[in-house]
Design an enzyme around this catalytic site. Structure first.
Site, PDB file in Angstrom:
ATOM      1  N   ALA A 142       0.778  -1.088  -0.047  1.00 23.21           N
ATOM      2  CA  ALA A 142      -0.068   0.056   0.047  1.00 23.21           C
ATOM      3  C   ALA A 142       0.681   1.080   0.180  1.00 23.21           C
ATOM      4  O   ALA A 142       0.600   2.055  -0.944  1.00 23.21           O
ATOM      5  CB  ALA A 142      -0.966   0.005   1.195  1.00 23.21           C
ATOM      6  N   ASP A 195      -3.876  -2.366   4.052  1.00 20.31           N
ATOM      7  CA  ASP A 195      -4.186  -1.693   2.794  1.00 20.31           C
ATOM      8  C   ASP A 195      -5.052  -0.514   2.880  1.00 20.31           C
ATOM      9  O   ASP A 195      -5.169   0.392   2.232  1.00 20.31           O
ATOM     10  CB  ASP A 195      -4.661  -2.719   1.542  1.00 20.31           C
TER      11      ASP A 195
END
Lengths: 343, 343
Positions: free
Chosen positions: B46, B233
């Site tokens: 991420a 994420d």
């Protein structure tokens, strides 16, 4: 489809390490080679290992040249010991070897014993397949029309004498006209779900969706799964279940999401001598099964690896155990005994 | 080690699809190619996706020939939209794109905006790495000498601007002289644990044992694991955590075995606009990631596959969320806001 069968003095088996990309059959005429096939998992699955060992004893016995019954039994012990050393977790192996030993001990003379051992192995094979079909009929009662069923590893025809345990239940429900679909965990490290379960179900025209082991929780949480069915390698007297590594995780995730978790296994998988699953030996297999997939490296050279091949699911996670003699539920300490006795 | 960096007008990244068997660096000078690198997961994780997108905007902006600021912003929107369409789950991507958009909107003229965008991307990169080190220092307080830590996927230097989130905490604890060891889930389907986490930890001399995802439950149940640390994420306002598929399973298994489950993520991963994890979009990726491993088929031709790339772990399983501004615990609805505000 038979994973293993007797064919004119030899054992014929499909090499499960090569599926699904190649369908290769091997013929084996000596027990040592069959012992290696068990170790290398060319033949695998608790019930199939049992019958393979029985055939291996028959092959080994047939080659013994002995001067007396005592001499014969002494030489046979070498065969039995070699086979007992192949894989430690599945109890069907030891159950089959004990049965073969008893037949040998009670035989009249060497030639009679050799014949009796082959008859016993063939009977075990036929009885096993028939037991799976009965198990399937019992288990199918738990499966409703429209169910989506999650399974882990391969407890199908390939893992047994035919028809399958977990997949036998699924086949029976499908045979009754119930619309079912299966989610198959791929089952790392050796991918029996991807390679074998998906292959078997596609052959039978049963809808199957392949997922990685790490996705089972996602679909259980999402309400996509109506029940879980798996096989077993050894079941302790209290209902604790040893099965392919990852089964425990699926069982915990099923319970957390209120999804029934069923085990399908013949009574030869029940080991009443063990009070709990803590006593079940867990096989550790080689690192390469984790670091390489079909010969291709997927991890850095020299990384440390753990590779337990099985885990134990405590009985509190097990909703029911489906056997050829009926369905056992808590208290397993009582119901499993009844199943083994055939009540 | 930097997964991605600015190098003389280009973006230089290590191709993570080739690790650990090959260390290949790629240089990219246009945003479309970088968008494809994000989609194909040559760069992933991420925070790293966020900074990659920022650099891509700078690359895209630099090539724009416009007659007015309005014209420029119109052309820049095409770049921003293309990048926003690469991957849906990690919120750092959208966070970075919004920041870049704000810089563009507030710029004086085209040349100034182009320069500002590059400065902003470089600042994001440097800030991110520094944030990870602060996060590591906070998180290391939770790690005791002698701990064995389980992690899933790769939340290391490769997934971030450097140092790592989950692996940053591990690095910090290791740096403090604590004797720790790590169990790394291989993380199917793309094996980021086997290929990237194991590789990073070996490079840093931190003891690592590779296991399949299906083994995590076995070692948690066996009392071998002192805590779990993973990255994220996207984190909803209530503390629900989207992370690599399989994270939810590990969290449930950790809770079932009374093992703390920690998430390490920068506040750019927190999405206060979402009340719960139910609103987080989950990316579905292509079937080949499951049916083939490094190009080798491991499943029958044509089998149906599901391939969700992420799952959501409800906050009740999350013991703490480690950020660069401190450690958030329940009630996350309050504590996460404080973290984002930098309190």
């Amino acid at each position: 489809m038979k994973a293993i069968e007797w064919a004119k003095g030899k054992v014929r088996l499909i090499d499960q390490t090569k599926l699904p990309t190649e369908e290769v059959y091997i013929e084996i005429d000596n027990y040592e080679e069959l012992a290696c096939a068990i170790e290398d998992m060319q033949i695998r699955g608790a019930p199939a290992i049992g019958v393979a060992a029985a055939y291996a004893v028959a092959l080994g016995a047939d080659k013994i040249e002995a001067t007396s019954k005592q001499d014969f039994l002494g030489q046979l012990k070498v065969v039995l010991d070699r086979l007992a050393a192949t894989r430690p977790t599945a109890v069907n192996l030891f159950w089959a070897l004990e049965r073969m030993d008893m037949v040998a001990q009670s035989g009249k003379d060497i030639e009679a014993i050799k014949a009796d051992l082959l008859v016993e192995a063939l009977r075990m094979d036929a009885d096993g397949e028939e037991a799976n079909m009965r198990m399937g009929a019992y288990g199918a009662e738990l499966i409703e029309d429209g169910y989506t069923i999650l399974t882990h590893c391969n407890a199908g025809a390939l893992a047994t004498e035919g028809y399958g345990t977990a997949l036998g239940v699924i086949r029976a429900a499908h045979g009754q006209g119930k619309k079912i679909q299966v989610y198959a965990d791929e089952t790392r490290p050796l991918l029996q779900g991807a390679r074998l379960t998906a292959w078997e179900l596609i052959k039978d025209g049963i809808a199957v969706t392949l997922i990685t082991d790490s996705m089972a929780g996602y679909f259980l949480k999402g309400g996509m799964i109506n029940c879980v069915i798996v096989g077993a390698d050894r079941i302790a007297a209290n209902g604790d279940v040893a099965n392919k590594i990852g089964t425990y995780s699926v069982a915990v995730l099923a319970k957390e999401n209120n999804v029934p978790f069923y085990v399908a296994a013949p009574t030869s998988t029940v080991d009443l001598s063990l009070a709990s699953g803590d006593e079940i030996p867990i096989e550790e297999r080689k690192a390469e099964e984790v670091t390489h997939i079909k010969g291709v490296a997927v991890a850095p050279d020299g990384v440390s690896v753990a590779n337990p091949a099985f885990d134990v699911t405590p009985h509190k996670y097990v909703s029911a155990i489906i056997t050829e003699n009926g369905i056992a539920k808590e208290p397993y300490l009582m119901t499993l005994k009844d199943m083994v006795r055939g009540k």
